[in-house]
Design an enzyme around this catalytic site. Structure first.
Site, PDB file in Angstrom:
ATOM      1  N   GLU A 169      35.478  38.244  48.689  1.00 24.76           N
ATOM      2  CA  GLU A 169      35.061  36.930  49.173  1.00 24.76           C
ATOM      3  C   GLU A 169      33.923  36.991  50.179  1.00 24.76           C
ATOM      4  OE1 GLU A 169      39.289  36.427  50.777  1.00 24.76           O
ATOM      5  OE2 GLU A 169      38.127  35.149  52.096  1.00 24.76           O
ATOM      6  N   CYS A 210      45.134  46.059  60.704  1.00 25.98           N
ATOM      7  CA  CYS A 210      45.284  45.174  61.873  1.00 25.98           C
ATOM      8  C   CYS A 210      46.377  44.131  61.599  1.00 25.98           C
ATOM      9  CB  CYS A 210      43.966  44.478  62.198  1.00 25.98           C
ATOM     10  SG  CYS A 210      42.656  45.635  62.625  1.00 25.98           S
ATOM     11  N   CYS A 217      45.443  40.388  60.333  1.00 26.73           N
ATOM     12  CA  CYS A 217      44.382  40.214  59.335  1.00 26.73           C
ATOM     13  C   CYS A 217      44.940  40.207  57.914  1.00 26.73           C
ATOM     14  CB  CYS A 217      43.353  41.327  59.495  1.00 26.73           C
ATOM     15  SG  CYS A 217      41.981  41.179  58.346  1.00 26.73           S
ATOM     16  N   GLU A 227      36.155  47.395  56.353  1.00 24.23           N
ATOM     17  CA  GLU A 227      35.628  47.971  57.590  1.00 24.23           C
ATOM     18  C   GLU A 227      34.307  48.652  57.220  1.00 24.23           C
ATOM     19  OE1 GLU A 227      35.945  48.178  60.950  1.00 24.23           O
ATOM     20  OE2 GLU A 227      34.294  49.591  60.728  1.00 24.23           O
ATOM     21  N   SER A 231      35.483  44.683  67.425  1.00 22.64           N
ATOM     22  CA  SER A 231      36.720  43.909  67.440  1.00 22.64           C
ATOM     23  C   SER A 231      37.657  44.547  68.452  1.00 22.64           C
ATOM     24  CB  SER A 231      37.344  43.913  66.043  1.00 22.64           C
ATOM     25  OG  SER A 231      36.455  43.292  65.147  1.00 22.64           O
ATOM     26  N   LEU A 232      37.688  43.959  69.630  1.00 21.24           N
ATOM     27  CA  LEU A 232      38.450  44.570  70.730  1.00 21.24           C
ATOM     28  C   LEU A 232      39.866  44.002  70.761  1.00 21.24           C
ATOM     29  CD1 LEU A 232      38.008  46.598  73.030  1.00 21.24           C
ATOM     30  CD2 LEU A 232      37.344  44.684  74.494  1.00 21.24           C
ATOM     31  N   CYS A 260      39.529  35.957  57.275  1.00 20.31           N
ATOM     32  CA  CYS A 260      39.050  36.808  56.198  1.00 20.31           C
ATOM     33  C   CYS A 260      40.206  37.326  55.356  1.00 20.31           C
ATOM     34  CB  CYS A 260      38.215  37.955  56.728  1.00 20.31           C
ATOM     35  SG  CYS A 260      38.807  38.683  58.214  1.00 20.31           S
TER      36      CYS A 260
HETATM   37  N1  SAH Z   1      36.640  45.458  59.856  1.00 22.11           N
HETATM   38  C1  SAH Z   1      35.665  44.824  60.670  1.00 22.11           C
HETATM   39  C2  SAH Z   1      35.036  43.590  60.071  1.00 22.11           C
HETATM   40  C3  SAH Z   1      35.913  42.625  59.313  1.00 22.11           C
HETATM   41  S1  SAH Z   1      36.960  41.525  60.181  1.00 22.11           S
HETATM   42  C4  SAH Z   1      36.237  44.536  62.043  1.00 22.11           C
HETATM   43  O1  SAH Z   1      37.391  44.848  62.266  1.00 22.11           O
HETATM   44  O2  SAH Z   1      35.508  44.086  62.900  1.00 22.11           O
HETATM   45  C5  SAH Z   1      35.937  40.367  61.011  1.00 22.11           C
HETATM   46  C6  SAH Z   1      36.544  39.847  62.286  1.00 22.11           C
HETATM   47  O3  SAH Z   1      37.613  38.907  62.022  1.00 22.11           O
HETATM   48  C7  SAH Z   1      37.164  40.932  63.152  1.00 22.11           C
HETATM   49  O4  SAH Z   1      36.845  40.710  64.497  1.00 22.11           O
HETATM   50  C8  SAH Z   1      38.630  40.746  62.877  1.00 22.11           C
HETATM   51  O5  SAH Z   1      39.400  41.350  63.870  1.00 22.11           O
HETATM   52  C9  SAH Z   1      38.727  39.233  62.816  1.00 22.11           C
HETATM   53  N2  SAH Z   1      39.936  38.695  62.209  1.00 22.11           N
HETATM   54  C10 SAH Z   1      40.656  39.179  61.189  1.00 22.11           C
HETATM   55  N3  SAH Z   1      41.724  38.401  60.928  1.00 22.11           N
HETATM   56  C11 SAH Z   1      41.688  37.392  61.810  1.00 22.11           C
HETATM   57  C12 SAH Z   1      42.525  36.259  62.063  1.00 22.11           C
HETATM   58  N4  SAH Z   1      43.624  36.034  61.357  1.00 22.11           N
HETATM   59  N5  SAH Z   1      42.154  35.419  63.055  1.00 22.11           N
HETATM   60  C13 SAH Z   1      41.046  35.645  63.780  1.00 22.11           C
HETATM   61  N6  SAH Z   1      40.220  36.689  63.596  1.00 22.11           N
HETATM   62  C14 SAH Z   1      40.537  37.564  62.625  1.00 22.11           C
END
Ligand code: SAH
Length: 347
Positions: free
Chosen positions: A92, A116, A119, A162, A216-217, A335
């Site tokens: 997507e 995570c 996610c 990622e 992504s902290l 996402c």
């Molecule tokens: N793997 C990478 C990029 C993809 S995720 C990363 O971890 O940064 C893109 C962003 O969306 C990341 O900051 C991730 O932590 C966040 N994200 C994923 N699921 C989420 C959710 N349910 N609510 C808010 N942010 C989310």
């Protein structure tokens, strides 16, 4: 798709072979590759003889991907895409319309293996890496979808996957999409988001690619971060922050920290103060994201008042921070949600 040859993604050698088989001179390979990287369809490749354009249409497809379905938001100009790969995998992307133009969020892997806890992309693991051509195809297809309305000027690598776990393809994509004879999108208009793979972040800082790095902290300390991000067991926050500081020194670029606010877990004022301390003195911006609730996950978004208080606490500590505007919340915001709903037959 059929058994036709897929051209984008072939190197010059493979293209030359193919053109030889089609009874064409080798120099056509270079001409066609330049058109392909810009997303020009066969019939508009004006420096090719008409017969060749027709032969290409019969024997080949240009992109290794197509738009499977598009979901325009009823609330704003956002469009969510499901793209289908040649092998049947579905990924997507999200097209957003800002005052500065169109921005596309692309996927870098089919699924994700980072695990995570909040996610949706990672729920079924990582199926495979996307190729550089598949990443570029998402941009080319969004441009085709837009037609006369405009084109993608900004890209965020924040869809499923990622990017730094698919390092070679991601870097190849960045060079491809930035190529002068391709889409020529400025690297400064591209954000790469990572959960914090330290060795690859160090490697990226050596590439001379002035993209914006987002980290992504999501937590101000290891104890909380380890509860929601398995990667935090491999790289401690101190090590991550050392790497980020080195990245800023080396590239001169400001970094962005992504911080999803989760009820109870990481969204209290003391967490904001701890975060402010962690990033103090660093050339950075903090992007606060109200957590998108994912059905399969028990985590809840922080209340709007808690989000505001978190922001205020950071501002009092002179940390540059904003709350991310929600876009397309009616079309599977977080996402991986949309792809997942299709995989499970809910879409
Ligand atoms: N793997 C990478 C990029 C993809 S995720 C990363 O971890 O940064 C893109 C962003 O969306 C990341 O900051 C991730 O932590 C966040 N994200 C994923 N699921 C989420 C959710 N349910 N609510 C808010 N942010 C989310």
């Amino acid at each position: 798709m059929s058994d036709k040859h897929v051209l984008l993604g072939m190197d010059q050698g493979q293209l030359k072979e193919l053109f030889k088989a089609l009874g064409q001179p080798a120099f056509r390979a270079g001409q066609v590759q330049a058109w392909l990287n810009k997303g020009v369809p066969f019939e508009e490749m004006t420096n090719l003889p008409k017969a060749l354009r027709e032969s290409l249409r019969e024997n080949c497809v240009d992109l290794p991907m197509s738009i499977h379905q598009s979901f325009p938001s009823r609330k704003d100009d956002t469009v969510k895409f499901l793209f289908s790969c040649v092998d049947g995998n579905i990924i997507e992307g999200v097209l957003m319309h800002y005052h500065y133009g169109y921005s596309l969020c692309i996927s870098t892997q089919v699924g994700c293996k980072m695990g995570c806890a909040f996610c949706a992309s990672t729920l079924s693991g990582c199926v495979r890496n996307l190729t550089a051509a598949e990443m570029l195809s998402q941009v080319l297809l969004a441009n085709r979808f837009l037609g006369d309305r405009g084109h993608v000027g900004h890209i965020v690598l924040m869809g499923s996957g990622e990017p730094l776990d698919n390092y070679e393809n991601t870097v190849a994509f960045l060079r491809l999409v930035n190529a002068e004879d391709g889409l020529n999108i400025s690297l400064r208009n591209i954000s790469l988001s990572t959960c914090g793979l330290v060795p690859q972040m160090e490697r990226l800082s050596q590439e001379g690619l002035p993209v914006t790095l987002s980290i992504s902290l999501h937590a101000p300390n290891d104890q909380i971060r380890r509860q929601i991000m398995p990667v935090a067991n491999t790289y401690a926050i101190d090590e991550l922050m050392d790497t980020v500081r080195a990245y800023v020194r080396k590239t001169g670029r400001r970094v962005v920290f992504e911080y999803a606010l989760i009820d109870q877990l990481n969204s209290r004022p003391e967490h904001a103060r701890e975060l402010a301390k962690l990033v103090s003195g660093l050339q950075c911006h903090v992007n606060l994201i109200p957590l998108n609730h994912v059905d399969e996950r028990s985590l809840r978004p922080a209340a709007p008042e808690a989000v505001q208080l978190f922001l205020k606490t950071l501002e009092e500590k002179h940390v540059s921070a904003t709350i991310r505007r929600e876009m397309g919340s009616d079309i599977g915001g977080a996402c991986g949600q949309l792809r997942r709903s299709v995989l499970e037959g809910k879409g």
